[in-house]
Design a protein around this motif. Sequence first.
Motif, PDB file in Angstrom:
ATOM      1  N   THR A  31      91.391   6.461 -49.014  1.00 52.09           N
ATOM      2  CA  THR A  31      91.477   7.914 -48.909  1.00 52.09           C
ATOM      3  C   THR A  31      92.076   8.275 -47.545  1.00 52.09           C
ATOM      4  OG1 THR A  31      89.312   8.168 -47.867  1.00 52.09           O
ATOM      5  CG2 THR A  31      89.379   8.105 -50.300  1.00 52.09           C
ATOM      6  N   PRO A  32      92.516   9.526 -47.373  1.00 58.15           N
ATOM      7  CA  PRO A  32      92.976   9.944 -46.045  1.00 58.15           C
ATOM      8  C   PRO A  32      91.913   9.741 -44.971  1.00 58.15           C
ATOM      9  CG  PRO A  32      93.680  11.524 -47.683  1.00 58.15           C
ATOM     10  CD  PRO A  32      92.771  10.550 -48.399  1.00 58.15           C
ATOM     11  N   ARG A  33      90.656   9.865 -45.331  1.00 59.19           N
ATOM     12  CA  ARG A  33      89.588   9.665 -44.341  1.00 59.19           C
ATOM     13  C   ARG A  33      89.513   8.203 -43.906  1.00 59.19           C
ATOM     14  NH1 ARG A  33      83.979  12.622 -45.266  1.00 59.19           N
ATOM     15  NH2 ARG A  33      85.402  14.327 -44.797  1.00 59.19           N
ATOM     16  N   HIS A  34      89.694   7.271 -44.849  1.00 61.70           N
ATOM     17  CA  HIS A  34      89.762   5.856 -44.473  1.00 61.70           C
ATOM     18  C   HIS A  34      90.896   5.636 -43.469  1.00 61.70           C
ATOM     19  CE1 HIS A  34      87.731   4.847 -48.494  1.00 61.70           C
ATOM     20  NE2 HIS A  34      86.924   4.376 -47.560  1.00 61.70           N
ATOM     21  N   ALA A  35      92.070   6.177 -43.800  1.00 58.83           N
ATOM     22  CA  ALA A  35      93.240   5.970 -42.948  1.00 58.83           C
ATOM     23  C   ALA A  35      93.000   6.511 -41.546  1.00 58.83           C
ATOM     24  CB  ALA A  35      94.467   6.639 -43.573  1.00 58.83           C
ATOM     25  N   ALA A  36      92.442   7.715 -41.457  1.00 58.42           N
ATOM     26  CA  ALA A  36      92.193   8.320 -40.153  1.00 58.42           C
ATOM     27  C   ALA A  36      91.170   7.516 -39.355  1.00 58.42           C
ATOM     28  CB  ALA A  36      91.730   9.761 -40.335  1.00 58.42           C
ATOM     29  N   GLY A  37      90.147   7.005 -40.025  1.00 58.75           N
ATOM     30  CA  GLY A  37      89.127   6.228 -39.332  1.00 58.75           C
ATOM     31  C   GLY A  37      89.663   4.913 -38.806  1.00 58.75           C
ATOM     32  N   ILE A  38      90.435   4.225 -39.625  1.00 58.58           N
ATOM     33  CA  ILE A  38      90.996   2.938 -39.205  1.00 58.58           C
ATOM     34  C   ILE A  38      92.024   3.137 -38.100  1.00 58.58           C
ATOM     35  CG2 ILE A  38      92.407   0.979 -39.993  1.00 58.58           C
ATOM     36  CD1 ILE A  38      90.997   1.350 -42.745  1.00 58.58           C
ATOM     37  N   ALA A  39      92.784   4.241 -38.148  1.00 58.19           N
ATOM     38  CA  ALA A  39      93.821   4.492 -37.150  1.00 58.19           C
ATOM     39  C   ALA A  39      93.259   4.933 -35.808  1.00 58.19           C
ATOM     40  CB  ALA A  39      94.784   5.565 -37.668  1.00 58.19           C
ATOM     41  N   ASP A  40      92.012   5.371 -35.768  1.00 56.40           N
ATOM     42  CA  ASP A  40      91.412   5.848 -34.522  1.00 56.40           C
ATOM     43  C   ASP A  40      91.353   4.718 -33.498  1.00 56.40           C
ATOM     44  OD1 ASP A  40      89.038   6.419 -32.630  1.00 56.40           O
ATOM     45  OD2 ASP A  40      89.361   8.346 -33.632  1.00 56.40           O
ATOM     46  N   ARG A  41      91.875   4.974 -32.296  1.00 58.63           N
ATOM     47  CA  ARG A  41      91.959   3.911 -31.284  1.00 58.63           C
ATOM     48  C   ARG A  41      90.635   3.653 -30.565  1.00 58.63           C
ATOM     49  NH1 ARG A  41      97.014   2.100 -30.807  1.00 58.63           N
ATOM     50  NH2 ARG A  41      98.711   3.464 -31.511  1.00 58.63           N
ATOM     51  N   HIS A  42      89.634   4.511 -30.762  1.00 57.28           N
ATOM     52  CA  HIS A  42      88.340   4.309 -30.125  1.00 57.28           C
ATOM     53  C   HIS A  42      87.303   3.767 -31.104  1.00 57.28           C
ATOM     54  CE1 HIS A  42      89.698   6.273 -26.459  1.00 57.28           C
ATOM     55  NE2 HIS A  42      90.191   7.251 -27.211  1.00 57.28           N
ATOM     56  N   PHE A  43      87.302   4.273 -32.343  1.00 54.11           N
ATOM     57  CA  PHE A  43      86.289   3.885 -33.309  1.00 54.11           C
ATOM     58  C   PHE A  43      86.834   3.012 -34.439  1.00 54.11           C
ATOM     59  CE2 PHE A  43      84.819   7.861 -31.398  1.00 54.11           C
ATOM     60  CZ  PHE A  43      83.555   7.477 -30.979  1.00 54.11           C
ATOM     61  N   GLY A  44      88.155   2.843 -34.502  1.00 53.05           N
ATOM     62  CA  GLY A  44      88.772   2.012 -35.525  1.00 53.05           C
ATOM     63  C   GLY A  44      89.578   0.889 -34.913  1.00 53.05           C
ATOM     64  N   ILE A  45      90.599   0.454 -35.625  1.00 49.07           N
ATOM     65  CA  ILE A  45      91.485  -0.589 -35.102  1.00 49.07           C
ATOM     66  C   ILE A  45      92.538   0.031 -34.202  1.00 49.07           C
ATOM     67  CG2 ILE A  45      93.140  -2.384 -35.771  1.00 49.07           C
ATOM     68  CD1 ILE A  45      91.526  -2.577 -38.422  1.00 49.07           C
TER      69      ILE A  45
END
Length: 280
Positions: A31-45
Amino acid sequence: MRGVMIPFRKMHGLGNDFVVLDGRETKLGLTPRHAAGIADRHFGIGCDQFIVMEQPPPGADVFMRIRNPDGSEAGACGNATRCIASLVADQLGKDRVVVRTIAGELPVERLPGGLWRADMGPARLGWQDVPLADEVDTLHVPLALGPVADPAVCSMGNPHATFFVDDLDALPVAEIGPRLETHPIFPDRANIGFAQVMSPDHIRLVMWERGAGMTLACGSGACATIVNAHRRGLTGRRATITMPGGDLVMEWREGDGHVLMTGPVATSFSGVLDLAAYAG
């Protein structure tokens, strides 16, 4: 509780970086939420764009779905196109592959020295194609903000505006970039390029990307820049475009109006991620 662990690969083209997942064999339910979470440089990859490889339609070797760090979907990403093409070409044992995106088919070929050349398709120059909110001349758009004015615009599968400036280093890009991206003249927002022409075959470029902010490189932005620079009579049809992450060699082919982009790709690392951790 941990969910299913999914392999990923971190790749980049000139520092324009991507998290790549392979969804060709198994639907990942992203989902777009998955993408945003994974792309986050502090809480994701962390990445500039989130890429999923999907089953290709007839005539292509892979379908590439692109999402920005805010979860919105993008139609084109030149650096990611080269990265995905290199993966698929190695897997298939081919030197030329076709990457399909929501914006169309992009043929990519392997060149000596670890370089890849992508045919990014034709530049679209009509005001409806960009799109713009009003019918205006796309070579001289009546838009000004602070020290910049009079951009040329086009679409490379996503909307681009190029401001030509005398001193790139003096621009407050982080201040004016987001305001220009969301200006009402761009109903779908826009990628904003700030270009300093150094010579007829050399341009310096800094990009503020729609949904991503300032990036080290932008392939589709480099495409738009060579097109708009040549339309303005500032360069020839072929030029080296230097961005903070490095150089791309760009050509706006005269015969069919397609834009060719040549540059490197790289893999930073690979690993596995828990998709369930990014659902919230």
